[in-house]
Design an enzyme around this catalytic site. Structure first.
Site, PDB file in Angstrom:
ATOM      1  N   GLU A  46       0.822  -1.204   0.000  1.00 58.67           N
ATOM      2  CA  GLU A  46       0.000   0.000   0.000  1.00 58.67           C
ATOM      3  C   GLU A  46       0.858   1.257   0.000  1.00 58.67           C
ATOM      4  O   GLU A  46       0.527   2.251  -0.652  1.00 58.67           O
ATOM      5  CB  GLU A  46      -0.950  -0.004   1.193  1.00 58.67           C
ATOM      6  N   TYR A  80      -6.431   6.873   3.785  1.00 60.14           N
ATOM      7  CA  TYR A  80      -6.632   5.798   2.814  1.00 60.14           C
ATOM      8  C   TYR A  80      -5.828   4.562   3.196  1.00 60.14           C
ATOM      9  O   TYR A  80      -6.359   3.436   3.209  1.00 60.14           O
ATOM     10  CB  TYR A  80      -6.241   6.228   1.398  1.00 60.14           C
ATOM     11  N   ASP A 102      -9.325   4.385  -3.322  1.00 53.33           N
ATOM     12  CA  ASP A 102      -8.153   4.805  -4.076  1.00 53.33           C
ATOM     13  C   ASP A 102      -8.623   5.415  -5.396  1.00 53.33           C
ATOM     14  O   ASP A 102      -9.836   5.629  -5.601  1.00 53.33           O
ATOM     15  CB  ASP A 102      -7.185   3.639  -4.276  1.00 53.33           C
TER      16      ASP A 102
END
Length: 332
Positions: free
Chosen positions: A32, A113, A131
């Protein structure tokens, strides 16, 4: 969406296939962070090399800062690498990665996020994960008319309404895959989409019109100079300050970046510097054009490290400086 994902999911080195054991939180976290503002195709080889070298939080926490920054070279946004190392050290010290969004957000380099994605994918917690791919899918699904970035609260609210309690991680990845494979930025493949019958943009016949984007402002242009000083098959490199652009990276000596050409200002030593070429690089907030200068007479007492020219790839320099190396090689 989950049925579609079970049949059509992408095979990625940081994922566990649907219905198998939970993925390794370290690999989810690392992927990520690497994927922030970077394409999957670019991340894959870095991820595989990285996990072979540093397969756990403890291994990464014990790594040398310079080695980590060199391994990151080419992925861009180098503050991410500094935060990655800082986060690994915090997690190793506390004995593991926390599993809630609120605790994840307290770690270096983890924003809203990333915290949501890790909580959902690594730990199965319900989280609203948005995203760029999910943003596109949801903006079309609900035909969100407001331009980005102002539309993001509405897009997040829309995502919240469709996020299930069960299999939250699979759902988040399903939405990402749908955006990457079907609901693409250009020429979306609507006939293959499992959400087509509920999609407001498809019903309007204008899926390409979403998300609505604000008119881009022209980026400012800045200028700089990169200095190539070579002696006995070695070139002078310096370490950039930890804070600031390209912080902590090995680099060619660099003058100031300003609104006009600074010439030889900031040279590592006094010499008859001559220009041999120009390299360009785009940063998030400005474009940079740098003159590459070389010196015929070299001061070997200059501050820095003399790196073998034949092994410059191992120095792990950012793309801007790799382009300068190419310019020098073109003059040989």
């Amino acid at each position: 969406m989950l049925d579609w994902y079970d049949r059509n999911h992408r095979s990625l080195p940081w994922r566990s296939p649907p219905g198998t054991a939970a993925p390794d939180p370290y690999r989810v976290w690392l992927s990520e962070v690497m994927l922030q503002q970077t394409q999957v195709a670019s991340v894959r080889p870095y991820f595989e090399a990285w996990t072979a070298r540093w397969p756990s939080f403890a291994a990464l926490a014990a790594a040398d800062d310079a080695d980590v920054m060199a391994a990151w070279a080419g992925l861009g946004y180098y503050a991410r690498a500094r935060n990655l190392l800082a986060c690994a050290r915090v997690v190793a010290a506390r004995g593991g990665l926390p599993d809630t969004e609120s605790d994840l957000r307290k770690l270096p380099g983890i924003g809203d996020y990333t915290a949501a994605a890790i909580a959902a994918i690594a730990f199965g917690r319900r989280a609203v994960v948005v995203d760029a791919n999910v943003e596109r899918v949801v903006s079309r699904l609900f035909a969100v008319a407001e331009p980005l970035p102002g539309a993001r609260p509405a897009i997040r609210a829309g995502t919240d309404t469709i996020t299930p309690d069960a299999r939250a991680g699979d759902f988040a990845q399903a939405m990402m895959d749908l955006g990457s494979m079907v609901c693409t930025a250009r020429s979306p493949r609507c006939l293959l989409c499992p959400l087509r019958d509920d999609c407001a943009a498809y019903a309007m016949g204008t899926p390409d019109a979403f998300p609505v984007k604000a008119v881009k402002k022209a980026k400012p242009q800045r200028f700089g100079t990169l200095f190539w000083a070579e002696r006995d098959g070695r070139v002078l490199l310096v370490r950039r300050p930890d804070k600031g652009m390209l912080g902590g990276m090995r680099a060619l000596p660099t003058g100031p970046w300003s609104d006009s050409d600074p010439g030889a200002e900031g040279a590592p030593f006094a010499a008859d510097w001559r220009a041999i070429g120009l390299v360009r690089h785009g940063f998030t907030h400005f474009d940079l054009a740098c003159t590459v200068m070389v010196a015929d007479a070299v001061d070997d007492t200059a501050q820095g490290e003399w790196w073998p020219v034949a092994d410059l790839e191992a120095a792990g320099m950012p793309t801007l400086f790799a382009r300068a190396i190419t310019a020098v090689e073109g003059m040989r």
